[in-house]
Structures are given as structure tokens and as C-alpha cells.
Scaffold this motif. Structure first.
Motif, PDB file in Angstrom:
ATOM      1  N   VAL A   1       0.823  -1.206   0.000  1.00 27.72           N
ATOM      2  CA  VAL A   1       0.000   0.000   0.000  1.00 27.72           C
ATOM      3  C   VAL A   1       0.862   1.263   0.000  1.00 27.72           C
ATOM      4  CG1 VAL A   1      -1.972  -1.133   1.057  1.00 27.72           C
ATOM      5  CG2 VAL A   1      -0.297  -0.023   2.517  1.00 27.72           C
ATOM      6  N   VAL A   2       1.990   1.242   0.685  1.00 25.26           N
ATOM      7  CA  VAL A   2       2.860   2.418   0.702  1.00 25.26           C
ATOM      8  C   VAL A   2       3.390   2.720  -0.695  1.00 25.26           C
ATOM      9  CG1 VAL A   2       5.071   3.318   1.546  1.00 25.26           C
ATOM     10  CG2 VAL A   2       3.485   2.241   3.141  1.00 25.26           C
ATOM     11  N   ALA A   3       3.544   1.680  -1.507  1.00 26.28           N
ATOM     12  CA  ALA A   3       4.012   1.875  -2.884  1.00 26.28           C
ATOM     13  C   ALA A   3       3.058   2.739  -3.701  1.00 26.28           C
ATOM     14  CB  ALA A   3       4.194   0.516  -3.561  1.00 26.28           C
ATOM     15  N   GLN A   4       1.807   2.860  -3.241  1.00 28.48           N
ATOM     16  CA  GLN A   4       0.822   3.695  -3.937  1.00 28.48           C
ATOM     17  C   GLN A   4       0.959   5.166  -3.570  1.00 28.48           C
ATOM     18  OE1 GLN A   4      -3.241   2.156  -3.579  1.00 28.48           O
ATOM     19  NE2 GLN A   4      -2.420   0.159  -3.008  1.00 28.48           N
ATOM     20  N   GLU A   5       1.753   5.467  -2.548  1.00 25.28           N
ATOM     21  CA  GLU A   5       1.858   6.835  -2.037  1.00 25.28           C
ATOM     22  C   GLU A   5       3.104   7.532  -2.579  1.00 25.28           C
ATOM     23  OE1 GLU A   5      -0.117   8.646  -0.639  1.00 25.28           O
ATOM     24  OE2 GLU A   5      -1.437   7.586   0.752  1.00 25.28           O
ATOM     25  N   PRO A   6       2.945   8.569  -3.400  1.00 23.87           N
ATOM     26  CA  PRO A   6       4.103   9.302  -3.909  1.00 23.87           C
ATOM     27  C   PRO A   6       5.023   9.848  -2.816  1.00 23.87           C
ATOM     28  CG  PRO A   6       2.170   9.869  -5.178  1.00 23.87           C
ATOM     29  CD  PRO A   6       1.695   9.022  -4.019  1.00 23.87           C
ATOM     30  N   VAL A   7       4.459  10.133  -1.634  1.00 21.08           N
ATOM     31  CA  VAL A   7       5.295  10.659  -0.557  1.00 21.08           C
ATOM     32  C   VAL A   7       6.095   9.565   0.130  1.00 21.08           C
ATOM     33  CG1 VAL A   7       3.821  12.644  -0.116  1.00 21.08           C
ATOM     34  CG2 VAL A   7       3.419  10.512   1.142  1.00 21.08           C
ATOM     35  N   GLY A   8       5.820   8.303  -0.196  1.00 19.66           N
ATOM     36  CA  GLY A   8       6.608   7.195   0.324  1.00 19.66           C
ATOM     37  C   GLY A   8       6.322   6.770   1.745  1.00 19.66           C
ATOM     38  N   ARG A   9       5.150   7.104   2.250  1.00 15.97           N
ATOM     39  CA  ARG A   9       4.774   6.705   3.610  1.00 15.97           C
ATOM     40  C   ARG A   9       3.267   6.743   3.743  1.00 15.97           C
ATOM     41  NH1 ARG A   9       2.777  10.928   6.623  1.00 15.97           N
ATOM     42  NH2 ARG A   9       3.362  13.024   5.993  1.00 15.97           N
ATOM     43  N   MET A  10       2.767   6.107   4.808  1.00 15.53           N
ATOM     44  CA  MET A  10       1.363   6.276   5.170  1.00 15.53           C
ATOM     45  C   MET A  10       1.170   7.648   5.815  1.00 15.53           C
ATOM     46  SD  MET A  10       0.084   2.712   6.877  1.00 15.53           S
ATOM     47  CE  MET A  10       0.378   1.108   6.129  1.00 15.53           C
ATOM     48  N   GLY A  11      -0.048   8.135   5.735  1.00 18.08           N
ATOM     49  CA  GLY A  11      -0.392   9.320   6.494  1.00 18.08           C
ATOM     50  C   GLY A  11      -0.669   8.949   7.942  1.00 18.08           C
ATOM     51  N   THR A  12      -0.779   9.935   8.795  1.00 19.18           N
ATOM     52  CA  THR A  12      -1.095   9.700  10.200  1.00 19.18           C
ATOM     53  C   THR A  12      -2.519  10.168  10.491  1.00 19.18           C
ATOM     54  OG1 THR A  12      -0.352  11.883  10.961  1.00 19.18           O
ATOM     55  CG2 THR A  12       1.321  10.122  10.797  1.00 19.18           C
ATOM     56  N   PRO A  13      -3.167   9.564  11.480  1.00 25.69           N
ATOM     57  CA  PRO A  13      -4.509  10.021  11.857  1.00 25.69           C
ATOM     58  C   PRO A  13      -4.536  11.507  12.202  1.00 25.69           C
ATOM     59  CG  PRO A  13      -4.071   7.896  12.863  1.00 25.69           C
ATOM     60  CD  PRO A  13      -2.773   8.349  12.248  1.00 25.69           C
ATOM     61  N   GLU A  14      -3.460  11.990  12.785  1.00 26.05           N
ATOM     62  CA  GLU A  14      -3.412  13.403  13.172  1.00 26.05           C
ATOM     63  C   GLU A  14      -3.443  14.330  11.956  1.00 26.05           C
ATOM     64  OE1 GLU A  14      -2.332  10.862  16.377  1.00 26.05           O
ATOM     65  OE2 GLU A  14      -1.432  11.001  14.369  1.00 26.05           O
ATOM     66  N   GLU A  15      -2.908  13.870  10.829  1.00 28.46           N
ATOM     67  CA  GLU A  15      -2.956  14.699   9.623  1.00 28.46           C
ATOM     68  C   GLU A  15      -4.383  14.837   9.096  1.00 28.46           C
ATOM     69  OE1 GLU A  15       1.232  14.338   7.325  1.00 28.46           O
ATOM     70  OE2 GLU A  15       0.310  12.406   7.766  1.00 28.46           O
ATOM     71  N   ILE A  16      -5.179  13.784   9.248  1.00 26.43           N
ATOM     72  CA  ILE A  16      -6.580  13.896   8.855  1.00 26.43           C
ATOM     73  C   ILE A  16      -7.342  14.744   9.864  1.00 26.43           C
ATOM     74  CG2 ILE A  16      -8.657  12.642   8.216  1.00 26.43           C
ATOM     75  CD1 ILE A  16      -6.146  12.225   6.406  1.00 26.43           C
ATOM     76  N   ALA A  17      -7.022  14.577  11.143  1.00 23.35           N
ATOM     77  CA  ALA A  17      -7.653  15.407  12.178  1.00 23.35           C
ATOM     78  C   ALA A  17      -7.419  16.887  11.896  1.00 23.35           C
ATOM     79  CB  ALA A  17      -7.112  15.029  13.556  1.00 23.35           C
ATOM     80  N   ALA A  18      -6.224  17.233  11.459  1.00 22.67           N
ATOM     81  CA  ALA A  18      -5.913  18.632  11.159  1.00 22.67           C
ATOM     82  C   ALA A  18      -6.818  19.157  10.050  1.00 22.67           C
ATOM     83  CB  ALA A  18      -4.446  18.758  10.758  1.00 22.67           C
ATOM     84  N   ALA A  19      -7.054  18.328   9.031  1.00 25.50           N
ATOM     85  CA  ALA A  19      -7.932  18.744   7.938  1.00 25.50           C
ATOM     86  C   ALA A  19      -9.367  18.912   8.416  1.00 25.50           C
ATOM     87  CB  ALA A  19      -7.867  17.723   6.801  1.00 25.50           C
ATOM     88  N   VAL A  20      -9.818  18.009   9.285  1.00 28.21           N
ATOM     89  CA  VAL A  20     -11.189  18.087   9.799  1.00 28.21           C
ATOM     90  C   VAL A  20     -11.377  19.351  10.633  1.00 28.21           C
ATOM     91  CG1 VAL A  20     -12.909  16.993  11.298  1.00 28.21           C
ATOM     92  CG2 VAL A  20     -11.509  15.591   9.762  1.00 28.21           C
ATOM     93  N   LEU A  21     -10.451  19.619  11.533  1.00 28.10           N
ATOM     94  CA  LEU A  21     -10.583  20.817  12.358  1.00 28.10           C
ATOM     95  C   LEU A  21     -10.540  22.079  11.501  1.00 28.10           C
ATOM     96  CD1 LEU A  21     -10.242  18.830  14.740  1.00 28.10           C
ATOM     97  CD2 LEU A  21      -8.955  20.622  15.901  1.00 28.10           C
ATOM     98  N   PHE A  22      -9.705  22.084  10.489  1.00 30.06           N
ATOM     99  CA  PHE A  22      -9.682  23.233   9.582  1.00 30.06           C
ATOM    100  C   PHE A  22     -11.041  23.429   8.929  1.00 30.06           C
ATOM    101  CE2 PHE A  22      -9.357  24.435   5.046  1.00 30.06           C
ATOM    102  CZ  PHE A  22      -9.094  25.789   5.222  1.00 30.06           C
ATOM    103  N   LEU A  23     -11.619  22.356   8.388  1.00 28.47           N
ATOM    104  CA  LEU A  23     -12.904  22.467   7.707  1.00 28.47           C
ATOM    105  C   LEU A  23     -14.025  22.881   8.647  1.00 28.47           C
ATOM    106  CD1 LEU A  23     -12.723  19.363   5.339  1.00 28.47           C
ATOM    107  CD2 LEU A  23     -12.696  21.781   4.651  1.00 28.47           C
ATOM    108  N   CYS A  24     -13.887  22.579   9.935  1.00 27.08           N
ATOM    109  CA  CYS A  24     -14.894  22.980  10.926  1.00 27.08           C
ATOM    110  C   CYS A  24     -14.637  24.369  11.497  1.00 27.08           C
ATOM    111  CB  CYS A  24     -14.948  21.962  12.062  1.00 27.08           C
ATOM    112  SG  CYS A  24     -15.690  20.375  11.611  1.00 27.08           S
TER     113      CYS A  24
END
Length: 277
Positions: free
Chosen positions: A233-256
């Protein structure tokens, strides 16, 4: 983003190259009430904790009573206030009861992250059992519908609010072996956009976040927890790693947050470039 040579977090709390995120001081939800489903682990837990650190009173909802208690404990241990509730988003009475408790306890609802969802094992479309398809629809799609159906009236009484629905990269792109999952997530994106138009003039903003490959218990189940599975699955990511839950949390808080006041009906892709590769 300012970083030193080690890629550490700078003084503004911006993420480093490994996905660490410090949201301290970035958002202020003091006096607000946030509802997070699927909050027992993963992205839901990270987002509930982030809302708590930002001053919100947080309703932590999930099927897992143990996980709910742990997330609520962490919020309160950090000085926040939480209400932990067991909730099955696929059952209308369960969702309604959770939102009724929210109103009874805190008197209002300002932000909601409809995050609860289930994954699909890699299976070609014609081989997906009908009951498995129905379960994905019940949780991933109907669960978001039922949640918004109970959340929106509370937000109207509160004078407005913001809802973020958790879609997926599979909500904007097809993936082999994921026909049922992608159908539910495309549905979430479409429902988000249409609902946003219904309530924008009433002060309720509805958006979606579309995570890529995130390091969560769900992803560990999907990969089988093996090095080979993770590498696949990491091979599908151009950045070469999985994202972290905190990175999605940051997007959610921004949108709210008020910083996103002009963002309505948007499906924000947060995926390290996976869907554009």
C-alpha cells in the motif's frame, strides 16, 4: 513550512516530513460542542482528541464501549470535557439517541465528524457477497445519512455549524477490488455536496475529507499487518509513507473552523498524492 535539518516540527506547530502534527494553538473551539463517530480508535480518536485540545466539549461515539471510554478518558486527562456514548450509526434509533444525549448534556451542536466506517477485503465485484455489500452501505453511506439527519436540526437550533463526512480517496477514484467500498464513498461525496446546497444559506457548512492510506487499525487489518502488505500500500503513495490520523484530524478541524468559512460542499483529498499519481 519551516523545518530544521532533522525535519522536526517548527515553532508554529506545522507537520514534519514524517507526518507528526502539533495542533496546539492552531484552532480555537472554546465553547463549542463537537460530535465524532468512530471515535474509539484511528482517525476518529485523533480527531476527538484534537477537538478536545482545541477547547471543544466532545461527544465520543462508537460501537466499542471500551474504546469510547479510553478516548473520553484521554480527553479529560488532558483537561477537556467528553461525553462517551456507544452508538451504531447503521441504526436510526441509536443515532437519534446519541444526538439526543448530546443536546441534553451540552445544549447545542457546532461541529460533527461523521467518521464511522468499515472496510472491504480486496474482492472482485462479482465475487462480493450481497450481505457484505449491504453492510458496507449500511455503515458507510446510510450511517452518514442518519447522522446528518439528526445533527442538522441541532445545528439549526444553534444558529449554524459545520459537518465533515469521512469519504476516502475511493470516493473520487476507482480502485480494483474495491467496488462496494468505492460505491459507498462516492455516495458520501455526492450526498455531502447535495446536502451542502440544502443548508448553506442556513449557516451549516457540509464538506467531506478524503483520506489516502492512513496508519490506522483499519489499514492494518486491510494489509494483514505484514511487511509485504504494508509495502504494497505504501508503494501507492508518492510521498513514500502512510499518512497519520493526526494529519486527517488537522484537515477536519480546519474544515470545521472559521478559517474555512467559504468552503462548502468540498471533498478535500488528503492522500499524499495517491489519487493523482
Amino acid at each position: 513550512m519551516a523545518q530544521d535539518s532533522k525535519g522536526e516540527v517548527d515553532s508554529k506547530g506545522e507537520p514534519d516530513v514524517k507526518g507528526k502534527v502539533d495542533l496546539a494553538g492552531q484552532f480555537d473551539f472554546t465553547g463549542k460542542v463537537a460530535f465524532v463517530s468512530g471515535a474509539a480508535s484511528g482517525i476518529g480518536r485523533a480527531t476527538a482528541l484534537a477537538f478536545g485540545r482545541a477547547g471543544a466539549r466532545v461527544v465520543v461515539a462508537d460501537l466499542s464501549e471500551t474504546g469510547v471510554r479510553e478516548t473520553a478518558r484521554r480527553i479529560e486527562e488532558a483537561g477537556g470535557r467528553a461525553l462517551g456514548l456507544t452508538c451504531d450509526v447503521a441504526v436510526e434509533d441509536s443515532v437519534r439517541a446519541a444526538l439526543d444525549r448530546t443536546a441534553e448534556t451540552f445544549g447545542r451542536l457546532d461541529a460533527a465528524f461523521n467518521n464511522a466506517g468499515v472496510e472491504q477485503p480486496v474482492t472482485a465485484a462479482a465475487d462480493i457477497p450481497a450481505e457484505a455489500f449491504d453492510r458496507l452501505v449500511a455503515v458507510n453511506l446510510r450511517g452518514v445519512f442518519l447522522s446528518m439527519k439528526s445533527q442538522i436540526p441541532l445545528m439549526l437550533k444553534s444558529g449554524g455549524g459545520a459537518i465533515v463526512n469521512n469519504a476516502s480517496g475511493a470516493g473520487v477514484k476507482g480502485f480494483a477490488g474495491q467496488a462496494a467500498y468505492a460505491a459507498t464513498k462516492h455516495g458520501v461525496v455526492g450526498m455531502t455536496r447535495s446536502t451542502a446546497l440544502d443548508y448553506a444559506a442556513a449557516g451549516i457548512r457540509v464538506n467531506a475529507v478524503c483520506p489516502g492510506i492512513i496508519d490506522t487499525p483499519m489499514m492494518r487489518r486491510f494489509t494483514g499487518g505484514t511487511e509485504a502488505g504494508v509495502a504494497r500500500v505504501v508503494a501507492q503513495e508518492p510521498v513514500g509513507r502512510m499518512g497519520t490520523p493526526e494529519e486527517i484530524a488537522a484537515a477536519v478541524l480546519f474544515l470545521c473552523s472559521g478559517a474555512a468559512a467559504f468552503i462548502v460542499g468540498h471533498a478535500m483529498v488528503v492522500d499524499g498524492g495517491q489519487t493523482v499519481a
